[in-house]
Enzyme design. Structure first.
Site, PDB file in Angstrom:
ATOM      1  N   HIS A 309       0.844  -1.189   0.000  1.00 24.17           N
ATOM      2  CA  HIS A 309       0.000   0.000   0.000  1.00 24.17           C
ATOM      3  C   HIS A 309       0.887   1.250   0.000  1.00 24.17           C
ATOM      4  O   HIS A 309       1.889   1.299   0.714  1.00 24.17           O
ATOM      5  CB  HIS A 309      -0.929  -0.005   1.226  1.00 24.17           C
ATOM      6  CG  HIS A 309      -2.057   0.963   1.086  1.00 24.17           C
ATOM      7  ND1 HIS A 309      -1.883   2.314   1.232  1.00 24.17           N
ATOM      8  CD2 HIS A 309      -3.366   0.777   0.778  1.00 24.17           C
ATOM      9  CE1 HIS A 309      -3.046   2.924   1.033  1.00 24.17           C
ATOM     10  NE2 HIS A 309      -3.961   2.013   0.756  1.00 24.17           N
ATOM     11  N   ARG A 357      -3.210   1.327  -3.984  1.00 22.81           N
ATOM     12  CA  ARG A 357      -2.759  -0.048  -4.190  1.00 22.81           C
ATOM     13  C   ARG A 357      -3.307  -0.608  -5.490  1.00 22.81           C
ATOM     14  O   ARG A 357      -4.189  -0.003  -6.114  1.00 22.81           O
ATOM     15  CB  ARG A 357      -3.139  -0.931  -3.005  1.00 22.81           C
ATOM     16  CG  ARG A 357      -4.572  -0.767  -2.532  1.00 22.81           C
ATOM     17  CD  ARG A 357      -4.868  -1.665  -1.346  1.00 22.81           C
ATOM     18  NE  ARG A 357      -6.060  -1.241  -0.656  1.00 22.81           N
ATOM     19  CZ  ARG A 357      -6.868  -2.068  -0.009  1.00 22.81           C
ATOM     20  NH1 ARG A 357      -6.608  -3.356   0.028  1.00 22.81           N
ATOM     21  NH2 ARG A 357      -7.928  -1.607   0.622  1.00 22.81           N
ATOM     22  N   LYS A 360      -7.034  -0.461  -7.243  1.00 22.34           N
ATOM     23  CA  LYS A 360      -7.932   0.379  -6.459  1.00 22.34           C
ATOM     24  C   LYS A 360      -7.988   1.762  -7.071  1.00 22.34           C
ATOM     25  O   LYS A 360      -7.418   2.017  -8.120  1.00 22.34           O
ATOM     26  CB  LYS A 360      -7.526   0.363  -4.994  1.00 22.34           C
ATOM     27  CG  LYS A 360      -7.636  -1.054  -4.420  1.00 22.34           C
ATOM     28  CD  LYS A 360      -8.344  -1.175  -3.117  1.00 22.34           C
ATOM     29  CE  LYS A 360      -9.758  -0.713  -3.120  1.00 22.34           C
ATOM     30  NZ  LYS A 360     -10.311  -0.797  -1.744  1.00 22.34           N
ATOM     31  N   ASP A 363      -7.170   8.591  -5.311  1.00 20.51           N
ATOM     32  CA  ASP A 363      -7.647   9.255  -4.090  1.00 20.51           C
ATOM     33  C   ASP A 363      -6.664  10.383  -3.763  1.00 20.51           C
ATOM     34  O   ASP A 363      -5.448  10.167  -3.739  1.00 20.51           O
ATOM     35  CB  ASP A 363      -7.706   8.204  -2.960  1.00 20.51           C
ATOM     36  CG  ASP A 363      -8.056   8.791  -1.587  1.00 20.51           C
ATOM     37  OD1 ASP A 363      -7.970  10.017  -1.401  1.00 20.51           O
ATOM     38  OD2 ASP A 363      -8.395   7.992  -0.684  1.00 20.51           O
ATOM     39  N   CYS A 365      -5.611  11.803  -1.134  1.00 21.81           N
ATOM     40  CA  CYS A 365      -4.635  11.732  -0.031  1.00 21.81           C
ATOM     41  C   CYS A 365      -3.342  11.030  -0.470  1.00 21.81           C
ATOM     42  O   CYS A 365      -2.285  11.270   0.111  1.00 21.81           O
ATOM     43  CB  CYS A 365      -5.228  11.058   1.203  1.00 21.81           C
ATOM     44  SG  CYS A 365      -5.677   9.334   0.986  1.00 21.81           S
ATOM     45  N   TYR A 366      -3.438  10.210  -1.521  1.00 21.59           N
ATOM     46  CA  TYR A 366      -2.210   9.553  -2.001  1.00 21.59           C
ATOM     47  C   TYR A 366      -1.304  10.517  -2.754  1.00 21.59           C
ATOM     48  O   TYR A 366      -0.179  10.159  -3.098  1.00 21.59           O
ATOM     49  CB  TYR A 366      -2.566   8.306  -2.821  1.00 21.59           C
ATOM     50  CG  TYR A 366      -3.380   7.320  -2.020  1.00 21.59           C
ATOM     51  CD1 TYR A 366      -3.018   7.016  -0.703  1.00 21.59           C
ATOM     52  CD2 TYR A 366      -4.522   6.729  -2.527  1.00 21.59           C
ATOM     53  CE1 TYR A 366      -3.780   6.148   0.067  1.00 21.59           C
ATOM     54  CE2 TYR A 366      -5.289   5.845  -1.764  1.00 21.59           C
ATOM     55  CZ  TYR A 366      -4.905   5.572  -0.470  1.00 21.59           C
ATOM     56  OH  TYR A 366      -5.656   4.714   0.299  1.00 21.59           O
ATOM     57  N   ASP A 422     -10.947  13.372  -1.391  1.00 17.12           N
ATOM     58  CA  ASP A 422     -10.515  12.141  -2.032  1.00 17.12           C
ATOM     59  C   ASP A 422     -10.747  12.234  -3.543  1.00 17.12           C
ATOM     60  O   ASP A 422      -9.830  12.159  -4.352  1.00 17.12           O
ATOM     61  CB  ASP A 422     -11.314  11.004  -1.345  1.00 17.12           C
ATOM     62  CG  ASP A 422     -11.259   9.652  -2.008  1.00 17.12           C
ATOM     63  OD1 ASP A 422     -10.959   9.567  -3.200  1.00 17.12           O
ATOM     64  OD2 ASP A 422     -11.559   8.645  -1.320  1.00 17.12           O
ATOM     65  N   ASP A 429     -12.428  16.841   3.901  1.00 22.33           N
ATOM     66  CA  ASP A 429     -12.151  16.683   5.335  1.00 22.33           C
ATOM     67  C   ASP A 429     -10.732  17.164   5.600  1.00 22.33           C
ATOM     68  O   ASP A 429      -9.966  17.416   4.655  1.00 22.33           O
ATOM     69  CB  ASP A 429     -12.362  15.221   5.788  1.00 22.33           C
ATOM     70  CG  ASP A 429     -11.502  14.236   5.011  1.00 22.33           C
ATOM     71  OD1 ASP A 429     -10.291  14.493   4.848  1.00 22.33           O
ATOM     72  OD2 ASP A 429     -12.025  13.204   4.547  1.00 22.33           O
ATOM     73  N   HIS A 432      -7.816  14.850   4.137  1.00 22.06           N
ATOM     74  CA  HIS A 432      -7.534  15.004   2.713  1.00 22.06           C
ATOM     75  C   HIS A 432      -7.013  16.402   2.399  1.00 22.06           C
ATOM     76  O   HIS A 432      -6.153  16.566   1.537  1.00 22.06           O
ATOM     77  CB  HIS A 432      -8.769  14.647   1.870  1.00 22.06           C
ATOM     78  CG  HIS A 432      -9.015  13.170   1.823  1.00 22.06           C
ATOM     79  ND1 HIS A 432      -9.816  12.529   2.740  1.00 22.06           N
ATOM     80  CD2 HIS A 432      -8.512  12.196   1.013  1.00 22.06           C
ATOM     81  CE1 HIS A 432      -9.814  11.222   2.478  1.00 22.06           C
ATOM     82  NE2 HIS A 432      -9.024  10.999   1.440  1.00 22.06           N
TER      83      HIS A 432
HETATM   84  C1  FPP Z   1      -6.509   1.328   2.991  1.00 20.08           C
HETATM   85  O1  FPP Z   1      -7.649   2.059   3.100  1.00 20.08           O
HETATM   86  C2  FPP Z   1      -5.419   2.038   3.722  1.00 20.08           C
HETATM   87  C3  FPP Z   1      -4.408   1.443   4.345  1.00 20.08           C
HETATM   88  C4  FPP Z   1      -4.315  -0.034   4.377  1.00 20.08           C
HETATM   89  C5  FPP Z   1      -3.305   2.215   5.009  1.00 20.08           C
HETATM   90  C6  FPP Z   1      -3.647   3.572   5.524  1.00 20.08           C
HETATM   91  C7  FPP Z   1      -2.468   4.197   6.140  1.00 20.08           C
HETATM   92  C8  FPP Z   1      -2.234   5.511   6.097  1.00 20.08           C
HETATM   93  C9  FPP Z   1      -3.148   6.434   5.404  1.00 20.08           C
HETATM   94  C10 FPP Z   1      -0.982   6.118   6.659  1.00 20.08           C
HETATM   95  C11 FPP Z   1      -0.644   5.840   8.047  1.00 20.08           C
HETATM   96  C12 FPP Z   1       0.571   6.577   8.391  1.00 20.08           C
HETATM   97  C13 FPP Z   1       0.903   7.021   9.603  1.00 20.08           C
HETATM   98  C14 FPP Z   1       2.125   7.813   9.762  1.00 20.08           C
HETATM   99  C15 FPP Z   1       0.100   6.744  10.807  1.00 20.08           C
HETATM  100  P1  FPP Z   1      -8.854   1.907   2.051  1.00 20.08           P
HETATM  101  O2  FPP Z   1      -9.071   0.482   1.732  1.00 20.08           O
HETATM  102  O3  FPP Z   1      -9.979   2.694   2.587  1.00 20.08           O
HETATM  103  O4  FPP Z   1      -8.291   2.707   0.795  1.00 20.08           O
HETATM  104  P2  FPP Z   1      -7.752   2.201  -0.635  1.00 20.08           P
HETATM  105  O5  FPP Z   1      -8.906   1.595  -1.343  1.00 20.08           O
HETATM  106  O6  FPP Z   1      -7.323   3.475  -1.292  1.00 20.08           O
HETATM  107  O7  FPP Z   1      -6.626   1.254  -0.404  1.00 20.08           O
HETATM  108 ZN    ZN Z   2      -7.983   9.216   0.932  1.00 23.23          ZN
HETATM  109  K     K Z   3      -9.085   5.349  -0.147  1.00 18.56           K
END
Ligand code: FPP
Ligand code: ZN
Ligand code: K
Length: 513
Positions: A309, A357, A360, A363, A365-366, A422, A429, A432
């Site tokens: 991820h 990932r 997917k 978004d 935040c990435y 996102d 929020d 983001h």
């Molecule tokens: C999947 O979310 C997200 C994760 C498995 C990891 C999230 C981790 C962080 C955002 C960073 C953490 C860092 C620190 C420093 C605490 P989802 O399934 O909702 O999103 P996706 O579909 O985009 O993978």
């Molecule tokens: Zn996000």
């Molecule tokens: K997400």
């Protein structure tokens, strides 16, 4: 192997209003008699390809009739040139996401004003107001996010700084809010009476450092923090997020950020559960453990043998770059070409932004979690003698233009609510808003790692993270106006540039506890 060759499309044939029906047809595979846009020539096909599939796969840019269309490259305004023909929930939701983003990218969204680059300006005033609001009394549903309240402080403060807002007005209230949530046994919880956890501790320390001043920094009980970190250290080198809690790469990153910024001793307290004659440092086995998180895909997972991820890729890279210099430590512990390949595959077109990932969705935040990996990897590649690549390559490992287009077009809430999000279908929020802006900042600047900075002085003092300086990027294809440039955030600590150095100097000058 299938080779695709693009042909230029005339730009003004299809009015924007037909865009979605066009899209529907090519995305959902409706084999109606309407002519397909001749955007792609398939030169060579695998023997089992069906004629029907070929016509479905044919696609091209949706031609726009707007005046600014020539400023928007086809890559970001048309349908993808290659698509997965296997229809699953995953591919359907990906198609719907493209459908959702395209009108924002092409200028078809009528209420939104676009500038000469074909993107909206950054709605700074509204986004700043949105973040201020997040620091006032929140509506009842936020009760569920109580343990994340320290994150709200950090996201708002970092985001406001990025947009040039002075955050020192929050110094007093932050200090008085945070003081009672520190535990005598070290670290901070998510709120009053909550057990210490690395995530809120990280967010609180960064928040205190951002508002600055001795009173803020002196809130932190560094000796108790050091002891608590010793309790979180595992035999295998990793850190737990909390005593008895989960062990993952966030822990590795948060722990070294804290150790480094607070100038804590590296030695593992003798009464730590993992202390042994071979395990005497808080860093013992840590980079080796991080190395075990690289997966068969090339990306980084939260812990060994899990799914890669992007958020964990940032944690792993930033963690390593606190322990050592990027050009040395990253290739020592990670397969850099595989990681670059995996990260590159996270950027999508036409959306332009990053997904977290494989398979997917894009978004905002990435923009930081994946986008923030690039300056680190650029420094790694630039600094490694063996690579010897021209800077035109090493400075452009991803499409800055694509990311900036996604951010400005798709991530801004352009209503009076403000804030960043996102994707268009999601509400803005603080989280983001912070990380979209961090991504925008890193796409607008070039970070240099100064490897020549006196090595002897840095030896053993974890100085690697303090050798970064930003530059204005000479970028001919920039797609934002100068007034939309945001402030720089440190590529490892994600706090205002210059603040990490000051903080560390303050604590180092104090010497012991
Ligand atoms: C999947 O979310 C997200 C994760 C498995 C990891 C999230 C981790 C962080 C955002 C960073 C953490 C860092 C620190 C420093 C605490 P989802 O399934 O909702 O999103 P996706 O579909 O985009 O993978
Ligand atoms: Zn996000
Ligand atoms: K997400």
């Amino acid at each position: 192997r299938v080779a695709f060759k693009r042909r230029k499309m005339p730009k003004t044939e299809t009015p924007p209003s037909t865009a979605s029906s066009n899209l529907d047809r090519v995305l959902h595979g409706d084999q109606s008699s309407q002519p397909q846009p001749p955007g792609v020539v398939i030169e060579e096909l695998p023997p089992d390809y069906e004629a029907e599939e070929i016509s479905t796969a044919s696609r091209g840019p949706i031609a726009m009739a707007t005046e600014t269309s020539s400023l928007r490259p086809d890559l970001f305004t048309g349908l993808p040139y290659i698509r997965d023909l296997l229809m699953t929930e995953t591919s359907r939701v990906q198609e719907r996401t493209i459908e959702e983003c395209l009108p924002f990218l092409t200028g078809a969204e009528e209420e939104i004003e676009y500038n000469a680059h074909g993107v909206p300006n950054l709605d700074r005033k509204r986004h700043i107001a949105f973040l201020h609001k997040g620091l006032r009394k929140l509506p009842a549903p936020y009760v569920a996010a109580d343990a994340s309240r320290p994150w709200m402080f950090y996201w708002a403060l970092a985001g406001m700084h990025a947009m040039g807002e002075d955050v020192s007005q929050y110094r007093e209230s932050l200090i008085s809010t945070i003081r009672p949530i520190q535990n005598a046994t070290g670290g901070f919880g998510g709120g009053n009476g909550q057990a210490s956890h690395l995530a809120p501790t990280y967010a609180i320390i960064l928040s205190l450092v951002i508002v600055g001043g001795e009173e803020a920094l002196d809130v932190i009980d560094r000796k108790a923090m050091w002891k608590w970190l010793g309790n979180l250290k595992r035999d295998n080198g990793a850190f737990q997020m909390a005593v008895g809690g989960e062990e993952d790469v966030r822990g590795a990153y948060c722990a070294v950020v804290i150790i480094s910024l607070l100038g804590l001793p590296l030695e593992l307290p003798k009464d730590s559960p993992s202390w042994s004659s071979e395990h005497q440092s808080l860093l013992t086995g840590l980079p080796e453990w991080v190395a075990r998180c690289q997966t068969f895909e090339g990306g980084i997972s939260g812990r060994p043998d899990a799914e890669a991820h992007g958020a964990y890729a940032f944690c792993a890279l930033a963690c390593l770059c606190i322990i050592g210099d990027p050009q040395t430590i990253i290739p020592k512990y990670l397969d850099v070409p595989c990681l670059i390949s995996w990260l590159s595959a996270r950027q999508y077109a036409p959306e332009g932004g990053f997904a977290g990932r494989t398979n997917k969705l894009v978004d905002g935040c990435y923009s930081h979690w994946v986008g923030g990996c690039w300056p680190i990897l650029e420094a790694c590649v630039e600094g490694s003698a063996s690579a010897n690549l021209p800077s035109s390559i090493t400075s452009n490992l991803y499409s800055r233009e694509g990311l900036i287009r996604y951010i400005l077009c798709c991530c801004q809430d352009q209503t009076k609510r403000g804030g960043l999000r996102d994707k268009p279908s999601h509400m803005s929020d603080s989280y983001h808003t912070c990380y979209v802006l961090a991504g925008l900042s890193s796409a607008q600047h070039k970070w240099r790692f100064d490897a020549s900075a006196s090595r002897s002085e840095r030896a053993g003092t974890r100085g690697s993270a303090y050798q970064w300086t930003s530059e204005i990027l000479a970028d001919e294809s920039r797609v934002y106006e100068e007034e939309d440039r945001v402030q720089t955030l440190h590529p490892i600590f994600v706090i205002p540039e210059g603040v990490a150095e000051k903080t560390r100097a303050y604590f180092m000058a104090k010497g012991g506890f």
